[in-house]
Write an enzyme that holds these catalytic residues in place. Structure first.
Site, PDB file in Angstrom:
ATOM      1  N   ASP A   1       0.331  -6.638 -16.247  1.00  0.00           N
ATOM      2  CA  ASP A   1       0.969  -5.602 -17.072  1.00  0.00           C
ATOM      3  C   ASP A   1       2.472  -5.831 -17.140  1.00  0.00           C
ATOM      4  O   ASP A   1       3.156  -5.213 -17.945  1.00  0.00           O
ATOM      5  CB  ASP A   1       0.673  -4.225 -16.461  1.00  0.00           C
ATOM      6  CG  ASP A   1       1.140  -3.072 -17.346  1.00  0.00           C
ATOM      7  OD1 ASP A   1       0.947  -3.151 -18.573  1.00  0.00           O
ATOM      8  OD2 ASP A   1       1.691  -2.091 -16.810  1.00  0.00           O
TER       9      ASP A   1
ATOM     10  N   GLU B   1      10.428  -9.398 -20.235  1.00  0.00           N
ATOM     11  CA  GLU B   1       9.664  -8.596 -21.209  1.00  0.00           C
ATOM     12  C   GLU B   1      10.591  -8.117 -22.327  1.00  0.00           C
ATOM     13  O   GLU B   1      11.725  -7.757 -22.040  1.00  0.00           O
ATOM     14  CB  GLU B   1       9.084  -7.349 -20.510  1.00  0.00           C
ATOM     15  CG  GLU B   1       8.090  -7.668 -19.431  1.00  0.00           C
ATOM     16  CD  GLU B   1       7.763  -6.430 -18.583  1.00  0.00           C
ATOM     17  OE1 GLU B   1       8.195  -5.312 -18.947  1.00  0.00           O
ATOM     18  OE2 GLU B   1       7.104  -6.592 -17.555  1.00  0.00           O
TER      19      GLU B   1
ATOM     20  N   HIS C   1       3.143  -3.881 -20.489  1.00  0.00           N
ATOM     21  CA  HIS C   1       3.819  -2.953 -19.559  1.00  0.00           C
ATOM     22  C   HIS C   1       3.546  -1.503 -19.968  1.00  0.00           C
ATOM     23  O   HIS C   1       4.461  -0.764 -20.325  1.00  0.00           O
ATOM     24  CB  HIS C   1       5.335  -3.222 -19.504  1.00  0.00           C
ATOM     25  CG  HIS C   1       5.980  -2.597 -18.284  1.00  0.00           C
ATOM     26  ND1 HIS C   1       7.136  -3.067 -17.723  1.00  0.00           N
ATOM     27  CD2 HIS C   1       5.608  -1.533 -17.512  1.00  0.00           C
ATOM     28  CE1 HIS C   1       7.461  -2.323 -16.671  1.00  0.00           C
ATOM     29  NE2 HIS C   1       6.545  -1.376 -16.529  1.00  0.00           N
TER      30      HIS C   1
ATOM     31  N   ILE D   1       1.214   4.024  -5.349  1.00  0.00           N
ATOM     32  CA  ILE D   1       0.306   3.497  -6.371  1.00  0.00           C
ATOM     33  C   ILE D   1      -0.756   2.595  -5.739  1.00  0.00           C
ATOM     34  O   ILE D   1      -1.942   2.680  -6.069  1.00  0.00           O
ATOM     35  CB  ILE D   1       1.104   2.754  -7.471  1.00  0.00           C
ATOM     36  CG1 ILE D   1       2.005   3.749  -8.222  1.00  0.00           C
ATOM     37  CG2 ILE D   1       0.165   2.039  -8.438  1.00  0.00           C
ATOM     38  CD1 ILE D   1       2.989   3.114  -9.193  1.00  0.00           C
TER      39      ILE D   1
ATOM     40  N   LEU E   1       0.859  -1.201   0.000  1.00  0.00           N
ATOM     41  CA  LEU E   1       0.000   0.000   0.000  1.00  0.00           C
ATOM     42  C   LEU E   1       0.893   1.249   0.000  1.00  0.00           C
ATOM     43  O   LEU E   1       0.885   2.046   0.937  1.00  0.00           O
ATOM     44  CB  LEU E   1      -0.930  -0.023   1.218  1.00  0.00           C
ATOM     45  CG  LEU E   1      -2.169   0.876   1.123  1.00  0.00           C
ATOM     46  CD1 LEU E   1      -3.174   0.312   0.130  1.00  0.00           C
ATOM     47  CD2 LEU E   1      -2.827   1.030   2.498  1.00  0.00           C
TER      48      LEU E   1
ATOM     49  N   ILE F   1       0.712  -5.004 -11.425  1.00  0.00           N
ATOM     50  CA  ILE F   1       1.210  -3.832 -12.152  1.00  0.00           C
ATOM     51  C   ILE F   1       2.598  -3.439 -11.633  1.00  0.00           C
ATOM     52  O   ILE F   1       3.077  -2.350 -11.949  1.00  0.00           O
ATOM     53  CB  ILE F   1       0.251  -2.612 -12.040  1.00  0.00           C
ATOM     54  CG1 ILE F   1      -0.118  -2.313 -10.599  1.00  0.00           C
ATOM     55  CG2 ILE F   1      -1.005  -2.815 -12.864  1.00  0.00           C
ATOM     56  CD1 ILE F   1       0.886  -1.590  -9.798  1.00  0.00           C
TER      57      ILE F   1
ATOM     58  N   ARG G   1       4.605  -3.523   5.134  1.00  0.00           N
ATOM     59  CA  ARG G   1       5.485  -3.959   6.224  1.00  0.00           C
ATOM     60  C   ARG G   1       5.058  -3.369   7.560  1.00  0.00           C
ATOM     61  O   ARG G   1       5.428  -3.859   8.611  1.00  0.00           O
ATOM     62  CB  ARG G   1       6.939  -3.630   5.888  1.00  0.00           C
ATOM     63  CG  ARG G   1       7.468  -4.545   4.782  1.00  0.00           C
ATOM     64  CD  ARG G   1       8.804  -4.102   4.291  1.00  0.00           C
ATOM     65  NE  ARG G   1       8.724  -2.768   3.687  1.00  0.00           N
ATOM     66  CZ  ARG G   1       9.749  -2.122   3.161  1.00  0.00           C
ATOM     67  NH1 ARG G   1      10.948  -2.684   3.175  1.00  0.00           N
ATOM     68  NH2 ARG G   1       9.602  -0.940   2.620  1.00  0.00           N
ATOM     69  N   SER G   2       4.277  -2.294   7.507  1.00  0.00           N
ATOM     70  CA  SER G   2       3.711  -1.761   8.759  1.00  0.00           C
ATOM     71  C   SER G   2       2.300  -1.270   8.461  1.00  0.00           C
ATOM     72  O   SER G   2       1.981  -0.928   7.314  1.00  0.00           O
ATOM     73  CB  SER G   2       4.562  -0.600   9.263  1.00  0.00           C
ATOM     74  OG  SER G   2       4.629   0.391   8.267  1.00  0.00           O
TER      75      SER G   2
ATOM     76  N   ARG H   1       6.185  -5.468 -10.963  1.00  0.00           N
ATOM     77  CA  ARG H   1       7.241  -5.990 -11.812  1.00  0.00           C
ATOM     78  C   ARG H   1       7.021  -7.491 -11.935  1.00  0.00           C
ATOM     79  O   ARG H   1       6.485  -8.105 -11.000  1.00  0.00           O
ATOM     80  CB  ARG H   1       8.639  -5.766 -11.177  1.00  0.00           C
ATOM     81  CG  ARG H   1       9.150  -4.343 -11.228  1.00  0.00           C
ATOM     82  CD  ARG H   1       9.561  -3.929 -12.637  1.00  0.00           C
ATOM     83  NE  ARG H   1      10.157  -2.614 -12.665  1.00  0.00           N
ATOM     84  CZ  ARG H   1       9.493  -1.487 -12.963  1.00  0.00           C
ATOM     85  NH1 ARG H   1       8.215  -1.526 -13.245  1.00  0.00           N
ATOM     86  NH2 ARG H   1      10.126  -0.329 -12.990  1.00  0.00           N
TER      87      ARG H   1
HETATM   88  P1  NAP Z   1       6.148   2.948  -3.186  1.00  0.00           P
HETATM   89  O1  NAP Z   1       5.310   4.128  -2.838  1.00  0.00           O
HETATM   90  O2  NAP Z   1       7.572   2.926  -2.741  1.00  0.00           O
HETATM   91  O3  NAP Z   1       5.373   1.645  -2.637  1.00  0.00           O
HETATM   92  C1  NAP Z   1       5.991   0.419  -2.698  1.00  0.00           C
HETATM   93  C2  NAP Z   1       5.334  -0.602  -1.790  1.00  0.00           C
HETATM   94  O4  NAP Z   1       6.225  -1.743  -1.752  1.00  0.00           O
HETATM   95  C3  NAP Z   1       5.141  -0.157  -0.358  1.00  0.00           C
HETATM   96  O5  NAP Z   1       3.876  -0.583   0.082  1.00  0.00           O
HETATM   97  C4  NAP Z   1       6.247  -0.882   0.400  1.00  0.00           C
HETATM   98  O6  NAP Z   1       5.874  -1.320   1.670  1.00  0.00           O
HETATM   99  C5  NAP Z   1       6.433  -2.142  -0.414  1.00  0.00           C
HETATM  100  N1  NAP Z   1       7.766  -2.693  -0.220  1.00  0.00           N
HETATM  101  C6  NAP Z   1       8.953  -2.101  -0.498  1.00  0.00           C
HETATM  102  N2  NAP Z   1       9.974  -2.940  -0.186  1.00  0.00           N
HETATM  103  C7  NAP Z   1       9.409  -4.067   0.293  1.00  0.00           C
HETATM  104  C8  NAP Z   1       9.919  -5.293   0.778  1.00  0.00           C
HETATM  105  N3  NAP Z   1      11.238  -5.526   0.839  1.00  0.00           N
HETATM  106  N4  NAP Z   1       9.050  -6.234   1.199  1.00  0.00           N
HETATM  107  C9  NAP Z   1       7.728  -6.012   1.146  1.00  0.00           C
HETATM  108  N5  NAP Z   1       7.169  -4.871   0.701  1.00  0.00           N
HETATM  109  C10 NAP Z   1       8.005  -3.909   0.277  1.00  0.00           C
HETATM  110  O7  NAP Z   1       6.220   2.725  -4.753  1.00  0.00           O
HETATM  111  P2  NAP Z   1       5.156   3.173  -5.854  1.00  0.00           P
HETATM  112  O8  NAP Z   1       5.464   4.525  -6.327  1.00  0.00           O
HETATM  113  O9  NAP Z   1       3.800   2.847  -5.367  1.00  0.00           O
HETATM  114  O10 NAP Z   1       5.557   2.165  -7.036  1.00  0.00           O
HETATM  115  C11 NAP Z   1       5.472   0.778  -6.856  1.00  0.00           C
HETATM  116  C12 NAP Z   1       6.057   0.036  -8.021  1.00  0.00           C
HETATM  117  O11 NAP Z   1       5.151   0.032  -9.117  1.00  0.00           O
HETATM  118  C13 NAP Z   1       7.324   0.637  -8.633  1.00  0.00           C
HETATM  119  O12 NAP Z   1       8.465   0.350  -7.881  1.00  0.00           O
HETATM  120  C14 NAP Z   1       7.352  -0.021  -9.989  1.00  0.00           C
HETATM  121  O13 NAP Z   1       8.061  -1.225  -9.950  1.00  0.00           O
HETATM  122  C15 NAP Z   1       5.886  -0.309 -10.274  1.00  0.00           C
HETATM  123  N6  NAP Z   1       5.404   0.511 -11.404  1.00  0.00           N
HETATM  124  C16 NAP Z   1       4.905  -0.101 -12.500  1.00  0.00           C
HETATM  125  C17 NAP Z   1       4.438   0.648 -13.563  1.00  0.00           C
HETATM  126  C18 NAP Z   1       3.850  -0.003 -14.783  1.00  0.00           C
HETATM  127  O14 NAP Z   1       3.935   0.569 -15.862  1.00  0.00           O
HETATM  128  N7  NAP Z   1       3.248  -1.161 -14.663  1.00  0.00           N
HETATM  129  C19 NAP Z   1       4.512   2.030 -13.523  1.00  0.00           C
HETATM  130  C20 NAP Z   1       5.002   2.638 -12.382  1.00  0.00           C
HETATM  131  C21 NAP Z   1       5.460   1.869 -11.326  1.00  0.00           C
HETATM  132  P3  NAP Z   1       5.933  -0.386   2.970  1.00  0.00           P
HETATM  133  O15 NAP Z   1       4.711   0.491   2.853  1.00  0.00           O
HETATM  134  O16 NAP Z   1       5.878  -1.362   4.063  1.00  0.00           O
HETATM  135  O17 NAP Z   1       7.210   0.416   2.891  1.00  0.00           O
END
Ligand code: NAP
Length: 312
Positions: A255, A260, A278, A154, A151, A229, A174-175, A231
């Protein structure tokens, strides 16, 4: 001699803006670094990076005066941040500006999977609607029990949208977060057991590799749908394919994939999988905003100002 190196394939508007602001050296990918002369490589202080090929210690060492890698995208799993830290190199990404598009696509993919929109469309276009009648009944999406895995920025936007579809929201992070009463699970398997749909919105990279395990997938059960969505790496893809083929879950909407665009051909054989190439952030508006933020970080770096969105 240029102080900026633009790596990757950029849209026309980004190419002109990059040229106007930095007059960079352009290469298609990190593999082309070795083709640059030593003098050019030594002059490079900033890299704009676009792509998913790894950019790590070996690449950084070819650019001895590098100070910043500005990634095009929020996910910077292609860039070795530990190697960058060790060399005093800053890394930036493009968070937030793409949240809406990625969340929109996640919701659209979920609806497309449950309402079988791809098959229903084919039914109409093929003439079956006219010759054979109504398309078969499918599955109600509103009111489902959904688990968001991750959460973050995105994931939160996806949850907010799904709340408007009267869904019962659960999540793993994680929290525990401040939410309007959504159910927190510290155990991802318990989350999967509690819901019909899992939406994966984790960061990519080594720390989340195969986070969605076979056990989690099977805990979701035969009515379960997985939307990803994040990776391709975040799911045990072989286990997902087995579960889809064996009917252990109902379907998926993806996606992102391993390798890929050379995705596992087993996916193409599965009618219960919605496949997107993607394209989560792939709108003209959002890609322009991402390019702008990437360049703003490089401009700040060259001007000695604080970076806008540094990750290290
Ligand atoms: P974000 O705000 O950093 O959120 C990432 C989430 O991952 C957080 O809930 C975080 O948990 C969790 N997380 C991080 N490290 C972890 C671990 N070691 N174990 C378990 N959970 C972990 O990132 P965002 O901006 O939402 O983006 C998320 C991802 O979407 C990007 O990194 C990218 O890979 C992907 N993305 C895909 C597209 C697409 O075109 N499909 C486009 C943009 C992004 P906590 O809340 O506990 O910290």
């Amino acid at each position: 001699m240029s102080a900026t190196l633009a790596i990757g394939s950029y849209a026309e508007n980004d190419l002109s803006a990059l040229r106007a602001e930095f007059d960079p050296v352009f290469i298609a990918g990190p593999a082309d670094l070795v083709g640059l002369s030593e003098a050019v490589r030594k002059g490079i202080k900033a890299v704009t990076y676009k792509g998913h090929a790894p950019f790590g210690a070996a690449e950084m060492d070819l650019l001895p005066n590098l100070g910043i890698v500005a990634n095009f995208g929020v996910g910077y799993d292609a860039i070795d941040v530990t190697a960058a830290d060790a060399r005093g190199i800053k890394v930036t990404n493009t968070p937030d500006v793409l949240n809406d598009d990625v969340a929109d696509l996640a919701v659209a993919m979920l609806l497309m999977q449950m309402r079988e929109m791809e098959h229903a469309s084919a039914w109409a276009r093929s003439g079956n609607w006219k010759s054979k009648g109504e398309y078969r009944l499918n599955r109600k999406a509103s009111g489902s029990t959904v688990g968001i895995v991750g959460l973050g920025r995105i994931g939160r936007e996806i949850a907010d949208r799904l709340a408007a579809f009267k869904m019962d929201l659960h999540y793993y992070a994680r929290s525990e977060k401040e939410t309007p009463g959504w159910t927190y699970h510290s155990d991802p398997v318990a989350l999967a057991k509690a819901v019909d749909v899992l939406v994966i919105a984790l960061v990519g990279g080594a720390s989340t590799e195969k986070f969605v395990t076979k056990e989690m997938i099977e805990a979701l059960g035969p009515r379960g749908v997985i939307v990803n969505i994040s990776r391709g790496t975040t799911i045990d893809e072989a286990a997902l394919l087995d579960a889809l083929e064996q009917g252990k879950i109902a379907g998926a909407a993806l996606d992102v994939f391993l390798n890929e665009p050379n995705i596992d051909p087993r996916f193409y054989e599965l009618p219960n999988v919605v496949i997107q190439p993607h394209q989560g952030s792939g709108t003209v508006e959002t890609r322009a905003a991402m390019g702008q933020l990437q360049r703003d970080n490089v401009a700040a770096f060259h001007a000695g100002k604080p970076l806008l969105t540094a990750v290290n």
